[in-house]
Design a protein around this motif. Structure first.
Motif, mmCIF file in Angstrom:
data_model
loop_
_atom_site.group_PDB
_atom_site.id
_atom_site.type_symbol
_atom_site.label_atom_id
_atom_site.label_comp_id
_atom_site.label_asym_id
_atom_site.label_seq_id
_atom_site.Cartn_x
_atom_site.Cartn_y
_atom_site.Cartn_z
ATOM 1 N N VAL A 70 0.848 -1.185 0.000
ATOM 2 C CA VAL A 70 0.000 0.000 0.000
ATOM 3 C C VAL A 70 0.888 1.241 0.000
ATOM 4 O O VAL A 70 1.631 1.487 0.955
ATOM 5 N N LEU A 71 0.813 2.023 -1.080
ATOM 6 C CA LEU A 71 1.580 3.259 -1.172
ATOM 7 C C LEU A 71 0.678 4.431 -0.808
ATOM 8 O O LEU A 71 -0.361 4.653 -1.441
ATOM 9 N N ILE A 72 1.066 5.188 0.203
ATOM 10 C CA ILE A 72 0.354 6.391 0.595
ATOM 11 C C ILE A 72 1.082 7.574 -0.050
ATOM 12 O O ILE A 72 2.224 7.876 0.306
ATOM 13 N N ARG A 73 0.427 8.245 -1.002
ATOM 14 C CA ARG A 73 1.073 9.330 -1.733
ATOM 15 C C ARG A 73 0.407 10.655 -1.407
ATOM 16 O O ARG A 73 -0.781 10.847 -1.674
ATOM 17 N N THR A 74 1.181 11.560 -0.830
ATOM 18 C CA THR A 74 0.644 12.868 -0.472
ATOM 19 C C THR A 74 1.783 13.849 -0.229
ATOM 20 O O THR A 74 2.878 13.458 0.177
ATOM 21 N N HIS A 75 1.489 15.129 -0.471
ATOM 22 C CA HIS A 75 2.440 16.184 -0.132
ATOM 23 C C HIS A 75 2.281 16.625 1.328
ATOM 24 O O HIS A 75 3.168 17.265 1.885
ATOM 25 N N CYS A 76 1.138 16.320 1.931
ATOM 26 C CA CYS A 76 0.795 16.855 3.253
ATOM 27 C C CYS A 76 1.572 16.153 4.358
ATOM 28 O O CYS A 76 1.459 14.931 4.535
ATOM 29 N N LEU A 77 2.316 16.908 5.120
ATOM 30 C CA LEU A 77 3.127 16.352 6.193
ATOM 31 C C LEU A 77 2.266 15.720 7.273
ATOM 32 O O LEU A 77 2.598 14.662 7.819
ATOM 33 N N GLN A 78 1.142 16.349 7.608
ATOM 34 C CA GLN A 78 0.265 15.789 8.640
ATOM 35 C C GLN A 78 -0.286 14.434 8.225
ATOM 36 O O GLN A 78 -0.367 13.508 9.035
ATOM 37 N N LEU A 79 -0.663 14.297 6.960
ATOM 38 C CA LEU A 79 -1.197 13.018 6.487
ATOM 39 C C LEU A 79 -0.123 11.935 6.501
ATOM 40 O O LEU A 79 -0.423 10.755 6.701
ATOM 41 N N LYS A 80 1.124 12.321 6.286
ATOM 42 C CA LYS A 80 2.215 11.355 6.342
ATOM 43 C C LYS A 80 2.457 10.866 7.773
ATOM 44 O O LYS A 80 2.977 9.774 7.982
ATOM 45 N N LYS A 81 2.091 11.663 8.751
ATOM 46 C CA LYS A 81 2.325 11.295 10.147
ATOM 47 C C LYS A 81 1.289 10.305 10.678
ATOM 48 O O LYS A 81 1.473 9.737 11.759
ATOM 49 N N LEU A 82 0.214 10.089 9.942
ATOM 50 C CA LEU A 82 -0.846 9.212 10.434
ATOM 51 C C LEU A 82 -0.409 7.746 10.447
ATOM 52 O O LEU A 82 0.346 7.311 9.582
ATOM 53 N N PRO A 83 -0.913 6.966 11.398
ATOM 54 C CA PRO A 83 -0.547 5.541 11.499
ATOM 55 C C PRO A 83 -1.357 4.694 10.528
ATOM 56 O O PRO A 83 -2.238 3.913 10.922
ATOM 57 N N TRP A 84 -1.060 4.790 9.251
ATOM 58 C CA TRP A 84 -1.862 4.116 8.232
ATOM 59 C C TRP A 84 -1.868 2.601 8.413
ATOM 60 O O TRP A 84 -2.835 1.930 8.041
ATOM 61 N N HIS A 85 -0.795 2.051 8.963
ATOM 62 C CA HIS A 85 -0.765 0.604 9.173
ATOM 63 C C HIS A 85 -1.750 0.160 10.246
ATOM 64 O O HIS A 85 -2.050 -1.034 10.367
ATOM 65 N N LEU A 86 -2.275 1.116 11.030
ATOM 66 C CA LEU A 86 -3.253 0.799 12.066
ATOM 67 C C LEU A 86 -4.688 1.093 11.613
ATOM 68 O O LEU A 86 -5.616 1.025 12.425
ATOM 69 N N TRP A 87 -4.863 1.447 10.358
ATOM 70 C CA TRP A 87 -6.194 1.545 9.774
ATOM 71 C C TRP A 87 -6.854 0.182 9.949
ATOM 72 O O TRP A 87 -6.298 -0.848 9.584
ATOM 73 N N ASP A 88 -8.055 0.146 10.527
ATOM 74 C CA ASP A 88 -8.667 -1.147 10.868
ATOM 75 C C ASP A 88 -8.823 -2.061 9.659
ATOM 76 O O ASP A 88 -8.739 -3.283 9.781
ATOM 77 N N LEU A 89 -9.037 -1.482 8.475
ATOM 78 C CA LEU A 89 -9.158 -2.293 7.275
ATOM 79 C C LEU A 89 -7.890 -3.109 7.027
ATOM 80 O O LEU A 89 -7.952 -4.279 6.643
ATOM 81 N N ILE A 90 -6.741 -2.495 7.270
ATOM 82 C CA ILE A 90 -5.459 -3.174 7.074
ATOM 83 C C ILE A 90 -5.092 -4.007 8.287
ATOM 84 O O ILE A 90 -4.750 -5.185 8.177
ATOM 85 N N ASP A 91 -5.177 -3.412 9.448
ATOM 86 C CA ASP A 91 -4.705 -4.049 10.676
ATOM 87 C C ASP A 91 -5.495 -5.306 11.023
ATOM 88 O O ASP A 91 -4.936 -6.300 11.500
ATOM 89 N N GLN A 92 -6.785 -5.293 10.748
ATOM 90 C CA GLN A 92 -7.646 -6.404 11.170
ATOM 91 C C GLN A 92 -7.965 -7.399 10.058
ATOM 92 O O GLN A 92 -8.355 -8.531 10.338
ATOM 93 N N HIS A 93 -7.831 -6.995 8.794
ATOM 94 C CA HIS A 93 -8.298 -7.859 7.710
ATOM 95 C C HIS A 93 -7.228 -8.244 6.693
ATOM 96 O O HIS A 93 -7.437 -9.195 5.926
ATOM 97 N N TYR A 94 -6.107 -7.520 6.657
ATOM 98 C CA TYR A 94 -5.082 -7.806 5.659
ATOM 99 C C TYR A 94 -3.716 -7.956 6.334
ATOM 100 O O TYR A 94 -2.888 -7.041 6.309
#
Length: 304
Positions: free
Chosen positions: A121-145
């Motif tokens: 999963v590639l997270i592509r964004t210029h926004c620094l705040q969005l890059k700081k988010l724990p995307w690997h802990l998104w429930d869709l990923i963390d619980q199902h994939y």
């Protein structure tokens, strides 16, 4: 074949985010694409800032001033506060990604990806705040994939030239390992692991001067650059502490690193705290792959 998911995020937490999801097989064009929206979320922006402030306070307390731990009983309380703030960010993220405007993106994901598949999963964004988010802990990923790998990627990328792809010669892989300021942390384990790698020649620079690093980057070809020690991000910039008194910014190493890339540098690894600023600046140097500790995720300069 491993699946590739690209999540493009255009906007920020104060104005809202336009989302584009692409899904396909690794190395091939996407087979499906969908767009969605996420509304502004200033509360999550505040939660990120609070978590990072708490984390940095804990880092300074436990690493730079490690000797004081023996006398100060508040370390457990500080750690608990840091964990609480991190959980708040995670909760904000998952609630945000359950909103109705994002539902088509989530449903498209579930339709085209099976839980047992390997997914990058590639997270592509210029926004620094969005890059700081724990995307690997998104429930869709963390619980199902469970086989999903989350990586930050540059929003725009150019193909690596053939000269840069000539990286690993027929000889041993060459690693330049910089062991910087290690007050309160154990970089000896890093050294031992590097020394055990088969088929590798590693040159160690222990608490070096700037000139030592600069000379080696200019005069020798390297496949991998490795740094272990203290680092810090201030805004969008990052620096590494190369010894007990000196620090270096990526900008100060820009020309030497550009030369190293031209001579075959393929991977930069920064095993140090708060490396988002480092990764952001390194991406502009066209290093094919970058791994930096962001507290939440790894960072990649891969174009996918």
């Amino acid at each position: 074949m491993r699946k590739l998911v690209v999540l493009k995020l255009d906007g920020d937490l104060h104005l809202g985010v336009q989302v584009t999801l692409e899904i396909g097989e690794e190395g091939k064009r996407p087979i499906t694409e969908i767009t969605g929206k996420l509304p502004s979320n200033p509360d999550m922006a505040t939660a990120i800032d609070q978590w990072q402030s708490t984390y940095r306070s804990l880092w300074k307390f436990t690493r730079i001033k490690a000797k004081k731990i023996i006398y100060d009983g508040s370390i457990s309380q500080r750690r608990q506060e840091c964990n609480t703030k991190a959980s708040e960010v995670q909760e904000h993220l998952n609630n945000w990604l359950l909103l109705e405007s994002f539902r088509p993106v989530r449903e498209k994901w579930l339709k085209h990806l099976m839980p047992d598949e390997e997914v990058r999963v590639l997270i592509r964004t210029h926004c620094l705040q969005l890059k700081k988010l724990p995307w690997h802990l998104w429930d869709l990923i963390d619980q199902h994939y469970p086989k999903a790998e989350v990586v930050l990627s540059v929003p725009e990328s150019e193909p690596v030239t053939a000269a840069l792809q000539t990286s690993i010669s027929r000889n041993k892989i060459r690693i330049l390992a910089i062991l910087g300021n290690s007050d309160g942390i154990d970089v000896e384990q890093d050294r031992q692991l590097l020394e055990k790698l088969p088929g590798v020649t590693t040159t160690f620079l222990v608490e070096p001067e700037y000139s030592d690093i600069d000379d080696n980057l200019w005069k020798q070809p390297w496949n991998i650059l490795f740094f272990a020690g203290h680092s810090n991000s201030e805004g969008e910039a990052g620096c590494i502490y190369i010894n007990k008194t000196d620090k270096l910014t990526i900008d100060e190493l820009r020309y030497a690193l550009t030369n190293a890339v031209a001579n075959g540098l393929q991977l930069a690894i920064f095993n140090s705290c708060d490396g988002l600023g480092l990764a952001r600046e390194l991406q502009n140097l066209q290093i094919p792959q970058i791994i930096a500790v962001l507290s939440w995720v790894q960072y990649s300069n891969s174009s996918g």
